[in-house]
Each structure stands twice: as structure tokens, then as C-alpha cells.
Design an enzyme around this catalytic site. Sequence first.
Site, mmCIF file in Angstrom:
data_model
loop_
_atom_site.group_PDB
_atom_site.id
_atom_site.type_symbol
_atom_site.label_atom_id
_atom_site.label_comp_id
_atom_site.label_asym_id
_atom_site.label_seq_id
_atom_site.Cartn_x
_atom_site.Cartn_y
_atom_site.Cartn_z
ATOM 1 C CG ASN A 121 -4.999 10.312 4.579
ATOM 2 O OD1 ASN A 121 -5.165 11.333 5.103
ATOM 3 N ND2 ASN A 121 -4.280 9.667 4.104
ATOM 4 C CG ASP A 122 -8.544 4.994 6.751
ATOM 5 O OD1 ASP A 122 -8.706 4.870 5.538
ATOM 6 O OD2 ASP A 122 -7.969 3.978 7.360
ATOM 7 C CD GLU A 135 -7.336 4.710 11.431
ATOM 8 O OE1 GLU A 135 -6.960 5.063 10.363
ATOM 9 O OE2 GLU A 135 -6.994 3.765 11.763
ATOM 10 N NE ARG A 190 1.699 5.421 6.980
ATOM 11 C CZ ARG A 190 1.963 6.704 6.561
ATOM 12 N NH1 ARG A 190 3.374 6.662 6.514
ATOM 13 N NH2 ARG A 190 1.363 7.650 6.564
ATOM 14 C CG HIS A 245 1.949 1.758 -15.815
ATOM 15 N ND1 HIS A 245 2.129 1.208 -14.733
ATOM 16 C CD2 HIS A 245 1.905 0.786 -16.831
ATOM 17 C CE1 HIS A 245 2.133 -0.015 -14.954
ATOM 18 N NE2 HIS A 245 2.027 -0.088 -15.962
ATOM 19 N NE ARG A 268 -0.788 2.514 11.323
ATOM 20 C CZ ARG A 268 -1.063 3.136 9.991
ATOM 21 N NH1 ARG A 268 -1.749 4.094 9.983
ATOM 22 N NH2 ARG A 268 -0.452 2.714 8.962
ATOM 23 N NE ARG A 299 -7.043 10.429 -1.004
ATOM 24 C CZ ARG A 299 -5.740 10.873 -0.422
ATOM 25 N NH1 ARG A 299 -5.392 10.148 0.513
ATOM 26 N NH2 ARG A 299 -5.480 11.974 -0.406
#
Lengths: 586, 96
Positions: A461-462, A438, A301, A192, A338, A472
Site C-alpha cells: 500500500n505504501d 515500503e 499491527r 459516512h 510490526r 489513493r
Amino acid sequence: MDIRRGIAVSPGIAIGSALVLDTEGVVISRRTVPVEQLPTEKVRLSGALARAATEARSRERILTEQIGRDVGILTGHAVMYEDATLRRDVEKLIDDQHYSAEFAFSRHIRAIIRRFDDLPPGHDFTRLRADFFDLERQVLNQLLGITPSEPAPLAGEPVIILAADLTPSETAQLDPRTVHGFATESGGPTSHTAIMAGALEIPAVVGIGRFLHDVSSGDTVIVDGGSGLLIVDPDEATLERYRRLRLTASSHSVAHADDAMRDVPPVTRDGVRISLLGNIEFPSEAVNCLERGADGVGLYRTEFLYVNRTTDPTEQEHYEAYRAVLNALGPTRPVVIRTLDIGADKFSSASAMLSAEKNPFLGLRSVRLCLKNLKLFKTQIRAVLRAAVHGEVRIMFPMVTTVMELRQCKSLMAEVVEDLEEAGIPFKPRIPVGTMIEVPAAALMADVLAKEVDFFSIGTNDLVQYTLAADRNNENVAGLYNPADPAVLKLIKMVCDAAKARDNLTVNVCGEMSGEAMFIPLLLGLGLRQMSATPRKIPEIKRAVRNLTIADAERVADTALKMETAREVTTYLREQQRRYSPDAAD
Amino acid sequence: MSAKSSLRQSVVVANPNGLHMRPATRFAQHARVLPHRVTVCHGDKCADGKSSLDLLMLIAMPGAELWIEIEGDDSSDTAAAIRALCDILAAPGDDA
């Protein structure tokens, strides 16, 4: 100077005096009370719970105003203070054991926390434990009349909070005007506290491990929220370096310059036009792209259509979501849609398809899932082709690993085209088709994939995660995850070279790498002429592009490609960034 | 005199963090405004659906199957109520 590495949870640079927060709990003196006082104790308990609930709600409200969206954690606490079961259980302890309200409440909450501790390993209850410790602390404060200790700023100086852990309530109280950053010994990327720090835009590093005994209040410390570093007692050179970095990162001083960037084109100093596109998640963000001066949407996305519901989205729902973005962007700006890019575990209608996967990131997800669920996939493709009538729509398939998958996607598109033709529904039969790169296999086979598509989009990222086999978000291996790793650079170069050999096929980079100014010279030098990033980052990228010539960028890329470690590459790219974008650092 | 009506439905917890603070809060907040009695069971443990504490104590991990049972009088829309409650537990969450 002492450098500690933790988990980067909220980017930005903070420099200031350390304020080490007391981590001691509240001392309860009275444990039991005489029988005649029991009703009074129950009244005190009710009052404390009600006040704690009111306070939690008002803090949530303040927080929501500050950050412009609902975080919900403190509302959760408020609902808990009002919980009939909780009050009944504590009242029973008061009645049966003659406990004081404080002691009864504390006992009860500790018993709850112990139940989490006693569970078999396999699930992490750190967050819930932190919530209950927080609930205990807040109610005891109310009962004992303690006003929550405001982190006292040292003579108006910015402070950096150092603590073993911060409860969500404590984090919510941090005032970004005086508290410029924080670092904690425990906590993870999804705690949190981490979520709140990100929302409040306070640079933060968590999960550093034990360090508090080596630092005292008043020490100068640096929190590098982007790299996950806490630097205690920095030397003059480090301090100077971070002061400059902080200026670059300071959103306040940059905001003005951002406006100026909106209407100038992303052109290099030697006149090469770069295409800058925005990444969006929801139709409402399309306008952000335009406000920040993007050329279009490079990554739309579509997962939001699938999650938080029990049925699959209809073709019409897809269509309307695409229409909304096309309406905002007009008929000529490109919009790259995508197709579905999540695992089956993430949405309910597909979750019935498979039993829990041991390794979902290497499992049935993205295009793999779509190719197993053709009805779901065709619905989305139909909607994309129908929406394409209204604008410059491109379609892109995520997580493609082999050329066979790509061919299957294309033949499915051909089937959809036939269906639409037969049904006499208006649509655009030919739109640019792209594949995400990716997965390392796709990068290695880019020359073959290039024959099948109209464009590539590198999802860094991927690609980084799969290339370095490191999550990560896993604090034990997060250090391996680095877009500057030479292995990643080599793969990106392979993709660019394959595209160049194929009539200069367009290559885009989406993912966090293209949103970081440091990587811009490298990416341009590798041959990229299109980049897509979160709209907020567009002005900064544009500025970086406008400071470079292609020759500069190529020299940077050549040098970086010869390096052996991620650290060397990072250091070099930072140097070059300072060299070419000195205005950003002043 | 109005007859009692009750409904039972199973749902699989979709949130990757299980039934944690936020989904439990959402569920309890929603259940509290219903005129129905709401019970949620996980195996042989049952919780008052209007209590987020009770719900948390079910310790329902991602993928756990829960049974929601609601009881109300005939005039109340039991079916719509249970559907809304199921949706909360079947939602994958916003903080994964």
C-alpha cells in the site's frame, strides 16, 4: 455504453436496473401560524424530534445487528434530536417569528449549514453538511407525516441506486437483498455513506461527478466497487465479463468452498509449498487466522495499543497483547510483530513533540518517530523480546528508508537485550529481524538492506503510494494509485532478486496486493513464497496458489514485466486469472 | 451547605477530522450523565458540553486547543469527570 470513473469505496460487483433517486427536498407550505397555535407547534416539534430520535436509534440498532459492530452515525443524529440547545433555538423561532414547526426547524438547520459554508476554506465540512440535511429531512418527514420513501424494487429485480448523494439515514435503509449497489455524484472515500456502504458490504462508487442526467431508471448499470467504475448501458461482452467476475466475488457461493480450503495446504500444482499468513490488528483476530487456515500471523499491527488514550502503553500492556496472540497460535506458528507505524499526529503522548506537519506522510512517522523517542521504542522492543519466550516471534520495522535506520534499530535491540540480561528478566535474545520495504529507496537499496536482516516484508500500500506519489484517497489522483503499475512491479522484482542473491532471504508481501487473487500468479512468478493478507482473503489466495505451477507463474511474471502501462498489466492479469482459476468464475 | 468545586483543563483536539459529529456525540452523551455543569471553550466561544450541536458550532479543527471547565458540588468527583471528558477529545478517532 458509458463508463464513469469515481472513487471506489466498497468493493464488489453489482449488476442491475438503475433506480434514480429523487433528490428534491420536501416542500413546506405553511410558513407562519396564528399566535394561539404557537404552543401546538412547539408540541408538534417536540413530538417530531422524539420520534426522529427513536427511529434513528432503532435504525442504528438494526444496522449494528446487520454488520456486527457499532457505526454510531445514527446515534449521533439521535443525540442531536434530543439536544436541548437545538430545541430551545427552534422554539425561540416559533415564539418570536410565529413560524410553523416545519419552517422554524428548516430555517434553523439551513442557518447552521450556512455557517459551515461561510468558513474559510481549508477544511471539508461536506460530511457535517450532509448530516444536517439529513436531520432536516428526517424531522420534516415526521412533522409532515411522510414515511421515508423506500427505494421500491422493480418487480423483485435487484436495483442499483443512483443519486446525487445519499444521506447516512438513506444509506442505512438500503437493504442489501434488493439494493445490490449504489453510485453517487458526490461524496468522498471517508464520507459516512462510504463507511456505511463498506460495513453493509454493498458495492459502491462515490464522487463520480455529474452523471444523473445521462441515465434513467430502468437502464442496466454495473457498479464495479473494486475499481470505482459505473458502467451505464453495458454492451453484451462487458455484461458477460462482469457476470463472471460477480460470481467470483460473490461471498455467498464462495463461503462453502472456503471451508473446504481450510484444511488443505497452500501448495502449487507442482508441489511447492507457499506460506500463507494473516494480517491482524487486534489480538482477538488471531483466531480468525487459524479458522481460515493461515500458517501464522504475517503482520501484527500494534497501533491499537497507542491510540485512543492519553498515556503511552506500558511494557506490560504490550507484553500481554503479544502473549494473547501467541497463546492463540501456539508455540510454533510464526507471529510477525510490526513496531509502531503511525504518525505523531495520531496519538496524544507524542503529538506534543512536534508542531503540525505540512506533509505528514513524508514526515516524522513509524520508525522515524520511534528513533526520536527511544523510551517509547525500547518499551515496545522489550515487550516483544519478553513475549518471544512463548512462541515463534519475529520483529519487523516499518517505513525503513535507509540502512542507517535499520542499523540503529538493531543496536537499540542489542541495548535492550543487555538491559534485560542485567535485570535477569526471562526473554529470547535472538529473534528473526525484518524490515518492511515500503519506501522506494528501500526497494532500490534492497541488496544492502538484505545484509542486515532475516526477512523482508513488502508493504504494497505504501510502496504504491510513495512510488507513484499519489494518495489513493485523493479523488483527483486516485487513478494513478495502482499496484499493477509497471514501476511498482519493477521495484518488487528488485527486492525479490536482492533477496534471492542473499541466500534466499525470505520475502513476504503484506498489503492489499497479496489479498487479491489476480496478483497471485505475478507474485509467485517474481519469486515470492510467502504472502500475508487479511484472514478473510486466505482461502481465496490458497485456491489461486493451488491452481498454478511455478512455471505458469514465472511466465505470467515475465510477460507482465515487459508491459508498459498499468492498464495492460491489469487486463493481462485478469485474463490469466480466468485461465488458471476457471473454477473461481463458475 | 456544600461548597462548589470547579476544574479547568486544556486539551488538544486529536481527531484528524476535528470535533465532528461522532466525537461531539460521544462527549455530549458522556457529559449529560454527569451531575456537573460542563462548559467547553474554543478561543472566546463557549459551548454547553451537554449539547452536541453547541460543541459542533465551536468549529474546532484538528490541533485546536479547547478548555474544558466543569463545576459540581464538593462531593462529586470532579477530577475523574474532567479526565474522562479530556480523553474523548484527545482520542484520535476511529474513522480517520
